[in-house]
Scaffold this active site. Structure first.
Site, PDB file in Angstrom:
ATOM      1  CD  GLU A  45      -2.635   1.070   2.697  1.00 48.76           C
ATOM      2  OE1 GLU A  45      -3.597   1.840   2.828  1.00 48.76           O
ATOM      3  OE2 GLU A  45      -2.321   0.211   3.557  1.00 48.76           O
ATOM      4  CE  LYS A 114      -7.245   1.528   3.304  1.00 46.40           C
ATOM      5  NZ  LYS A 114      -6.028   1.811   4.108  1.00 46.40           N
ATOM      6  CB  CYS A 150      -4.715  -1.889   3.761  1.00 45.16           C
ATOM      7  SG  CYS A 150      -3.949  -2.217   5.375  1.00 45.16           S
ATOM      8  CE  LYS A 182      -3.086  -5.363  12.516  1.00 44.38           C
ATOM      9  NZ  LYS A 182      -2.260  -4.140  12.547  1.00 44.38           N
ATOM     10  N   GLY A 291      22.397   5.359  28.568  1.00 45.42           N
ATOM     11  CA  GLY A 291      22.863   5.195  29.925  1.00 45.42           C
ATOM     12  C   GLY A 291      22.779   3.736  30.332  1.00 45.42           C
ATOM     13  N   GLY A 294      23.302  -0.938  34.716  1.00 43.47           N
ATOM     14  CA  GLY A 294      23.429  -2.225  35.389  1.00 43.47           C
ATOM     15  C   GLY A 294      22.086  -2.866  35.655  1.00 43.47           C
ATOM     16  CB  ILE A 296      16.417  -5.837  33.657  1.00 43.70           C
ATOM     17  CG1 ILE A 296      16.158  -6.972  32.654  1.00 43.70           C
ATOM     18  CG2 ILE A 296      15.147  -5.068  33.986  1.00 43.70           C
ATOM     19  CD1 ILE A 296      15.315  -8.096  33.223  1.00 43.70           C
ATOM     20  CB  THR A 398      16.729   2.547  28.998  1.00 50.98           C
ATOM     21  OG1 THR A 398      16.896   3.363  30.163  1.00 50.98           O
ATOM     22  CG2 THR A 398      17.956   2.690  28.109  1.00 50.98           C
ATOM     23  CD  GLU A 403      10.904   2.027  34.661  1.00 53.06           C
ATOM     24  OE1 GLU A 403      11.651   1.307  35.352  1.00 53.06           O
ATOM     25  OE2 GLU A 403      11.305   2.704  33.694  1.00 53.06           O
ATOM     26  CE  LYS A 522       6.724  12.708  35.943  1.00 53.05           C
ATOM     27  NZ  LYS A 522       7.357  11.724  36.848  1.00 53.05           N
TER      28      LYS A 522
END
Length: 556
Positions: A45, A114, A150, A182, A291, A294, A296, A398, A403, A522
């Protein structure tokens, strides 16, 4: 009329707006298909301009350039080689359409518009395009092809019309972005359309990363009996040849292209790798820096970056404070060594002392609190951005979805960066991905075989290390509980009552919901990142920052 037709599936990786580049991909695929005797090459598409072009199509000069490119491609088909079925924004009677164009015999032989324009999640096509009418088949060298674009396949209306008007093979050019499950969902819908019409179907999807969207390819073709004719790989460009023969019961296809799709974790990881690789390459960054704490999240982000770009283009930076443990220093160094990438250590201690002295008069009489913690994170953000400015590499954020959902992140600190591969990945999935990557190396990955993330990074309690003995669970619920509540709130829009009925504590559910709502401001300032789930933060989920919803719930 012919009883034999060879159709090439060109699963290419176009770049939005790069018309000359995309035309080059189209030409290269046509040349390869011609060498294998193809009659027709099918492209994704909007393959001429890339998908999604968004507001580029509102610019008349851009549409003029698109038309020039299409006409040039059409003229080249006068050589007697394969015809092309390409996608492009196209003006008809002054209105903009998402079109599939058949280029054959040196001309634009047919145009199909379309019909069903998606306007949900990441899609807002009704904003820039006008829907076309229900289409009839395209007559291609004596074969009636039912071309649907699509979203036209996701409901039965278009395929029903095509079948009733004599289509013999359904051909579906797509720009269908990746999300969890999907690949299976597309196949289920295609099978439904085949069963309803009794026609074979070719599904050709784009591959590549475009901002937050990743297109996984995974194109396929089905016979009328629902048997698989071809299955192209996920997350990789490919040209596949399918050969079709007309019999008493219609057309039957065959192919040698059969690549099994990845498992669930492999698909998520593949999407992150491709999304980052294309974001860096298409925006011409020389590499990334991040950054390396140390922990995960930075470890798996570094692994994705090395697999996507190669270790020589990944620069890790350990930025210890007085609260950084020796274990974190050692783990960051070991993980970087396993990945084969550079790691530098830059202490933020001097920055902390400078801020403390600078702000002492203003903070006089106030006890240290989260303000000082955030200053540490922001010192790291400033350090990374300074390195980015000086050397040109993009900062890779990261933070994970858990979070970001509840605001457990610092604006202008750990949230700074140009891109995030974990933006739509919950913390519990992060753990699963680290185990998966330690046991598997995806096809096309540029990183090393074997274990790339030290076991202690996976097993130790997660911590931001912004104060003594800090742990994430001092502030947040256990991640397994938190992620289930968040999925109910974000992806499923369940009520607080329904979430409590799943076995969660009512007070915890209410607290998580309030954190989710309050952190909207945020998230608006977070970097873009790979879409993984059915509702990522950004284009998928649009909530007001200023809202009286909290008071409304309190009063109910």
């Amino acid at each position: 009329m012919t009883d034999h037709l060879t159709i090439a599936l060109a699963q290419i990786n176009p770049t939005v707006g790069a018309l000359d580049h995309n035309a080059g991909l189209i030409r290269a695929a046509r040349a390869e298909a011609a060498a294998q005797g193809a009659d027709l090459v099918v492209y994704p598409e909007l393959s001429v301009c890339g998908y999604p072009p968004e507001d580029l199509v509102l610019k008349p000069f851009f549409l003029d350039k698109v038309e020039d490119t299409v006409k040039a491609l059409a003229a080249e088909t006068a050589d007697g080689g394969p015809a092309l079925l390409v996608g492009a924004p196209w003006r008809v009677d002054g209105k903009r359409h998402n079109a599939a164009l058949l280029l054959d015999g040196g001309a634009i032989a047919s145009i199909r518009l379309k019909y069903d324009l998606p306007n949900y999640g990441p899609f807002d096509e009704k904003r820039v395009f006008v829907p076309g009418p229900l289409p009839g088949p395209v007559n291609f060298r004596g074969v009636r092809l039912g071309v649907l674009v699509c979203e036209d396949m996701w409901t039965p209306d278009v395929t029903e019309t095509l079948a009733e008007t004599g289509a013999e093979i359904l051909v579906v050019p797509n720009g269908s972005p990746f999300e969890i499950d999907k690949i299976d969902r597309r196949l289920e819908l295609a099978v439904a359309r085949v069963v309803e019409t009794g026609l074979p179907l070719i599904y050709l999807n784009q591959v590549g990363g475009q901002d937050e969207l990743v297109f996984d390819g995974a194109s396929f073709a089905l016979n009328a009996d629902r048997s698989l004719v071809a299955q192209l790989p996920a997350f990789d460009s490919r040209l596949a040849i399918t050969r079709w023969t007309r019999g008493a019961d219609g057309w039957t296809g065959s192919s040698n292209e059969m690549v099994a799709p990845p498992d669930a974790l492999g698909a998520i990881y593949g999407a992150m790798v491709l999304g980052l690789r294309d974001y860096v390459a298409k925006n011409r960054f020389p590499g990334v820096l991040l950054g390396m704490s140390g922990g995960i999240d930075s470890a798996i982000s570094a692994a994705v970056a090395v697999d996507a770009l190669g270790a020589d283009k990944v620069h890790c930076v350990m930025m210890p404070s007085p609260y950084t443990s020796q274990d974190s220093l050692d783990d960051a160094a070991e993980c970087s060594a396993l990945l084969g990438c550079r790691i530098d250590t830059i202490s933020i201690g001097p920055a902390m002392e400078a801020f403390a002295g600078m702000l002492a008069p203003s903070f006089a009489g106030k006890q240290p609190d989260i303000t000082e913690e955030n200053l540490q994170s922001r010192s790291r953000g400033v350090t990374l951005m300074a390195l980015s400015n000086k050397f040109g590499s993009m900062v890779l954020s990261t933070g994970n979805k858990s979070e970001m959902s509840v605001g457990y992140a610092t604006l202008y600190g750990d949230m700074c960066g140009g891109y995030s591969v974990l933006k739509d990945v919950y913390k519990t999935t992060v753990y699963k991905l680290t185990h998966w990557r330690n046991q598997s190396r995806p096809d096309g990955a540029l990183g090393p075989e074997g274990r790339v993330i030290p076991e202690r990074i996976i097993t130790k309690a997660p911590t931001a290390e912004l104060k003594p003995d800090q742990k994430d669970q001092d502030t947040l619920p256990d991640y397994a509980e938190l992620d289930d509540i968040l999925e109910c709130l974000v992806e499923r829009d369940l009520s607080l009552h329904d979430i409590v009925a799943r076995g969660h504590d009512a007070q915890t559910v209410n607290r998580v919901w309030r954190m989710l709502d309050r952190a909207e401001y945020k998230r608006r300032q977070a970097p873009p990142g790979v879409k993984i789930t059915s509702r990522s933060f950004g284009r998928d989920r649009r909530y007001p920052i200023t809202s009286g919803l909290l008071s409304l719930v309190r009063g109910s």
